[in-house]
Design an enzyme around this catalytic site. Structure first.
Site, PDB file in Angstrom:
ATOM      1  N   ASN A 198       0.885  -1.169   0.000  1.00 31.88           N
ATOM      2  CA  ASN A 198       0.000   0.000   0.000  1.00 31.88           C
ATOM      3  C   ASN A 198       0.922   1.217   0.000  1.00 31.88           C
ATOM      4  OD1 ASN A 198      -2.465   1.286   2.396  1.00 31.88           O
ATOM      5  ND2 ASN A 198      -2.216   1.735   0.255  1.00 31.88           N
ATOM      6  N   GLN A 233      -2.427   6.471  -1.934  1.00 32.25           N
ATOM      7  CA  GLN A 233      -2.811   7.683  -1.210  1.00 32.25           C
ATOM      8  C   GLN A 233      -1.682   8.707  -1.269  1.00 32.25           C
ATOM      9  OE1 GLN A 233      -3.542   4.650   0.471  1.00 32.25           O
ATOM     10  NE2 GLN A 233      -5.753   4.818   0.158  1.00 32.25           N
ATOM     11  N   CYS A 269      -5.843   6.282   7.553  1.00 32.99           N
ATOM     12  CA  CYS A 269      -5.153   5.303   6.706  1.00 32.99           C
ATOM     13  C   CYS A 269      -4.093   4.650   7.576  1.00 32.99           C
ATOM     14  CB  CYS A 269      -4.527   5.971   5.488  1.00 32.99           C
ATOM     15  SG  CYS A 269      -3.601   4.822   4.443  1.00 32.99           S
ATOM     16  N   GLY A 270      -4.282   3.385   7.896  1.00 26.83           N
ATOM     17  CA  GLY A 270      -3.410   2.717   8.840  1.00 26.83           C
ATOM     18  C   GLY A 270      -1.985   2.546   8.358  1.00 26.83           C
ATOM     19  N   ASN A 271      -1.803   2.097   7.113  1.00 26.81           N
ATOM     20  CA  ASN A 271      -0.458   1.903   6.595  1.00 26.81           C
ATOM     21  C   ASN A 271       0.290   3.225   6.476  1.00 26.81           C
ATOM     22  OD1 ASN A 271      -0.523  -0.976   6.227  1.00 26.81           O
ATOM     23  ND2 ASN A 271      -1.881  -0.651   4.497  1.00 26.81           N
ATOM     24  N   ASN A 324     -12.695   5.491   8.942  1.00 24.66           N
ATOM     25  CA  ASN A 324     -13.381   5.425   7.658  1.00 24.66           C
ATOM     26  C   ASN A 324     -14.258   4.173   7.663  1.00 24.66           C
ATOM     27  OD1 ASN A 324     -11.332   3.505   7.416  1.00 24.66           O
ATOM     28  ND2 ASN A 324     -10.147   4.685   5.958  1.00 24.66           N
ATOM     29  N   ASN A 372     -15.441   1.058   2.236  1.00 19.05           N
ATOM     30  CA  ASN A 372     -14.390   0.113   1.891  1.00 19.05           C
ATOM     31  C   ASN A 372     -14.967  -1.293   2.018  1.00 19.05           C
ATOM     32  OD1 ASN A 372     -11.836   1.959   1.841  1.00 19.05           O
ATOM     33  ND2 ASN A 372     -12.900   2.503   3.729  1.00 19.05           N
ATOM     34  N   GLU A 388     -10.672  -0.695  -1.768  1.00 17.44           N
ATOM     35  CA  GLU A 388     -10.601   0.551  -1.024  1.00 17.44           C
ATOM     36  C   GLU A 388     -11.323   1.656  -1.779  1.00 17.44           C
ATOM     37  OE1 GLU A 388      -7.216   2.927   1.557  1.00 17.44           O
ATOM     38  OE2 GLU A 388      -6.614   1.379   0.134  1.00 17.44           O
ATOM     39  N   GLY A 390      -8.581  -1.408   7.093  1.00 17.73           N
ATOM     40  CA  GLY A 390      -9.345  -2.584   6.684  1.00 17.73           C
ATOM     41  C   GLY A 390      -8.975  -3.807   7.505  1.00 17.73           C
TER      42      GLY A 390
END
Length: 273
Positions: free
Chosen positions: A18, A51, A78-80, A158, A191, A208, A220
């Protein structure tokens, strides 16, 4: 950050595939239109990313992280990307822990043996928090499309809809993902994940919103673990295996979700905007 005129430096980072273009706007402000974001994110004409991230100064945290999807839309979490920005700030400050302000709230990041660990905040589970267009039991949403049915709804900054299936690999997510993302039941879009549990490991694939199928989605994966625990398929801690690799996820007793995984710097570069 601005090197000359309209030339800007950026970092290209990724978490399990990602990937992100990250700008630092603390010294020189940067405002990007949706068209500019789409151009930068284009993998043939721009840098290419899932992103785009703009880091900004923040009074109550080490950094503010603005998150834009590849289609230009702004999102809360956005976790990553949080792990990637967390790594940058840990390296820069030398601290053992840093805080990151996002549109979805304040997040904390620390180092871990397997990369960077981030507390992604509380899992929101009420129908109005996902949000859904009508009152629903979010552990078993009354929704069906081409064999996918009754997802679990979780908001991790999200909205996510997680469908449990016999075989996540067999689902035509490329076709079904956009249909579900834009369904009227999800007023802020959603998502979409398909997942199955085997030997205590959650195998999950993610469509996504604003991006498409992604190698990894941190929020996610958090939603997938929470959804599996709510269904009694796992405990409150498990490995989530995404297309890009594993994330370790734990739904803590205080209701927040801890995520641990890789955060990699691919390269640095410059772009004319």
């Amino acid at each position: 950050m601005s090197t000359s005129g309209n030339t800007y430096r950026f970092r290209k980072m990724e978490g399990l595939g990602n990937d992100f273009v990250i700008f630092d706007a603390r010294e020189h402000d940067l405002t990007l239109s949706d068209d500019a974001v789409r151009h930068i994110a284009d993998r043939k004409r721009g840098v290419g990313c899932d992103q785009l991230i703009v880091m900004r100064g923040c009074q109550d945290a080490d950094i503010f992280m603005e998150i834009r999807n590849a289609d230009g839309s702004r999102v809360g979490a956005c976790g990553n990307a949080t792990r990637c920005v967390g790594r940058l700030m840990l390296d820069e400050t030398g601290k053992e822990a840093v805080t990151i302000r996002t549109d979805a709230g304040l997040l904390g990041a620390t180092r871990a043996d397997t990369g960077i660990s981030v507390n992604m905040g509380p899992a929101r589970l009420a129908w109005s928090e996902i949000p859904l267009a009508e009152v629903q039991d979010t552990a078993n949403i009354a929704f069906e499309l081409d064999g996918l049915l009754n997802p679990v709804g979780v908001n991790m900054g999200n909205p996510h809809a997680v469908f449990f299936v016999d075989d996540a690999e067999a689902i035509d997510l490329k076709t079904l993902g956009p249909k579900i993302e834009h369904d009227v039941l999800f007023p802020e879009r959603v998502n979409v994940s398909v997942a199955h549990v085997k030997d205590g490991i959650i195998r999950q694939r993610v469509w996504e919103r604003g991006v498409g199928i992604t190698d990894a989605c941190g929020t996610g994966a958090c939603a997938g673990l929470v959804a599996a625990a709510r269904r009694g398929l796992t405990g409150r801690k498990a490995t989530v295996m995404l297309d890009g690799g594993p994330l370790e996820i734990e739904w803590l007793e205080d209701g927040t979700v801890q995520m641990t995984g890789a955060a990699t710097l691919a390269y640095t570069g410059e772009i004319v905007l």
